[in-house]
Design an enzyme around this catalytic site. Structure first.
Site, mmCIF file in Angstrom:
data_model
loop_
_atom_site.group_PDB
_atom_site.id
_atom_site.type_symbol
_atom_site.label_atom_id
_atom_site.label_comp_id
_atom_site.label_asym_id
_atom_site.label_seq_id
_atom_site.Cartn_x
_atom_site.Cartn_y
_atom_site.Cartn_z
ATOM 1 N N ASP A 1 -0.949 22.674 32.785
ATOM 2 C CA ASP A 1 -1.960 23.604 32.263
ATOM 3 C C ASP A 1 -2.212 23.262 30.794
ATOM 4 O OD1 ASP A 1 -3.605 25.892 32.235
ATOM 5 O OD2 ASP A 1 -1.965 27.166 31.555
ATOM 6 N N ASP B 1 6.929 15.193 24.400
ATOM 7 C CA ASP B 1 5.522 14.841 24.527
ATOM 8 C C ASP B 1 5.301 14.213 25.913
ATOM 9 O OD1 ASP B 1 3.003 13.737 24.306
ATOM 10 O OD2 ASP B 1 3.330 12.982 22.267
ATOM 11 N N ASP C 1 7.218 20.774 27.020
ATOM 12 C CA ASP C 1 6.166 21.119 26.048
ATOM 13 C C ASP C 1 6.547 20.564 24.679
ATOM 14 O OD1 ASP C 1 3.724 23.421 26.190
ATOM 15 O OD2 ASP C 1 4.342 22.788 24.193
ATOM 16 N N GLY D 1 5.284 29.687 28.861
ATOM 17 C CA GLY D 1 6.167 29.609 30.019
ATOM 18 C C GLY D 1 5.792 30.439 31.239
ATOM 19 N N TRP E 1 3.704 29.745 33.730
ATOM 20 C CA TRP E 1 3.688 28.932 34.969
ATOM 21 C C TRP E 1 5.128 28.610 35.387
ATOM 22 C CZ3 TRP E 1 -0.667 24.970 36.260
ATOM 23 C CH2 TRP E 1 -1.906 25.615 36.200
ATOM 24 N N LYS F 1 -5.216 21.256 34.718
ATOM 25 C CA LYS F 1 -6.398 21.882 34.124
ATOM 26 C C LYS F 1 -7.425 20.805 33.789
ATOM 27 C CE LYS F 1 -5.860 24.511 30.277
ATOM 28 N NZ LYS F 1 -5.891 25.954 30.368
#
Ligand SMILES: C[S@@+](CC[C@H](N)C(=O)[O-])C[C@H]1O[C@@H](n2cnc3c(N)ncnc32)[C@H](O)[C@@H]1O
EC number: 2.1.1.205
Length: 329
Positions: A116, A91, A75, A53, A55, A156
């Site tokens: 990320d 998901d 998440d 957590g 970010w 990312k």
């Protein structure tokens, strides 16, 4: 590994704990923002693959702090609550998750989507790069459901062999695509961040989570004979040069002369997937290293030795990066 060994090794890990961030990755987002002013005018932001957590913490401070801001974090794993952040345990490849996000924004699209996300790494570079690319495409796909035209997407990316294919896919949806490397992301890692601005999907594009985006069917420049175009995008390093180098070790005593004091992790993950390994370690039942010198001499002499290096069968919890989870009893 001792309590302070990670602090000695990684200055961003230590600073994250001292500044109350849940993970060192917080600095990556902060340095990306320094360069690109990602949060300017943003009132609705989505943090994909958000646990533990850090970010979301940055987003809630930078956006939520303005009163009218809304942050939704998604998440697979459960995450300890954070003020100003609405959490979805789900998901990012599922349509139901996209619907839930929109519902939390009361039908309004997001200004910013960040991701990320990282799948569990296998150590097989080709497989890891492929999995990372698939996760990025899944993030892009769900972003097409929730992002407003002109919005921004940051994700990312692994700068592997086929990264130019991903850039070309991103360019189908955004007017500007850059590859950015914050100072807090180790040079030794192929990790970087795709910063995509100006969301502008092709005419007639209909978001569809069942469709793999890399098939380029929406790409107006796609030529069946030549295959997808590969493009090269600008590479930008971000974070002031005076900021710490993530590949260096720094002394523990602080620059202002004050003495180093150990700080415990801000918020260990509440239910990490490696929890079972932690329990086994505490009971002394985790697989140990098998070293050649531990084998009986007769076996070493008489048997072929296909693997010279010590083989470790299970990833030790202490090797799990970035998460602040301390498995020591
Ligand atoms: C490196 S961590 C993210 C760290 C986070 N940005 C922070 O600052 O604390 C990667 C996360 O991606 C999540 N993840 C991987 N695949 C996912 C998926 N399909 N849907 C949702 N989350 C996923 C993992 O559960 C993991 O928590």
């Amino acid at each position: 590994m001792g309590r302070t060994s990670k602090d000695k090794r990684d200055v961003y890990y230590r600073l994250a704990k001292e500044n109350g961030w849940r993970a060192r990755s917080a600095f990556k987002l902060l340095q990306l923002d320094e360069e690109f002013q990602l949060f300017q005018g943003v009132t609705r932001a989505v943090d994909l693959c958000a646990a533990p957590g850090s970010w979301s913490q940055v987003l809630s401070q930078k956006i939520g702090g303005q009163g009218s801001g809304h942050v939704v974090a998604v998440d697979l794993q459960a995450m300890a609550p954070l003020p100003g952040v609405l959490q979805i345990q789900g998901d990012i490849t599922q349509l139901s998750t996209a619907k839930e996000i929109i519902q939390h924004f009361e039908g309004c699209p997001a200004d910013l989507v960040v991701c990320d996300g990282a799948p569990d790494v296998t150590g097989l570079h080709d497989v890891d790069e492929y999995m990372q690319a698939q996760l990025l495409l899944a993030a892009l796909n769900i972003a097409t459901h929730v992002l407003k035209p002109g919005g921004c997407f940051v994700a990312k990316i692994f700068r592997g062999r086929d990264v130019t294919l991903i850039y070309s896919q991103l360019r189908v949806f955004f007017s500007s695509v850059l590859c950015a490397k914050p100072r807090s992301s180790r040079n030794s890692s192929i990790e970087a961040f795709a910063v995509c601005q100006g969301y502008d999907p092709p005419a007639g594009f209909l978001p569809d989570l069942t469709k793999p985006l890399l098939d380029h069917s929406y790409d107006p420049d796609f030529n069946q004979l030549d295959g997808p175009t590969r493009i090269i995008v600008p590479f930008v390093t971000c974070g002031d040069l005076s900021s710490y180098d993530s590949d260096r070790s720094y002394p523990l005593d602080l620059e202002d002369g004050s003495e180093y004091k150990y700080t415990p992790p801000t918020q260990p993950p509440i239910s990490p997937p490696y929890q079972e390994a932690c329990t086994l370690k505490k009971k002394g039942r985790l697989a140990k290293e098998i070293r050649p010198q531990d084998c009986p001499i007769s076996t070493v002499d008489s048997m072929p030795q296909p693997l010279a290096a010590p083989q470790r069968h299970t990833l030790l919890p202490s090797e799990v990066e970035d998460n602040g989870m301390n498995c020591s009893p």
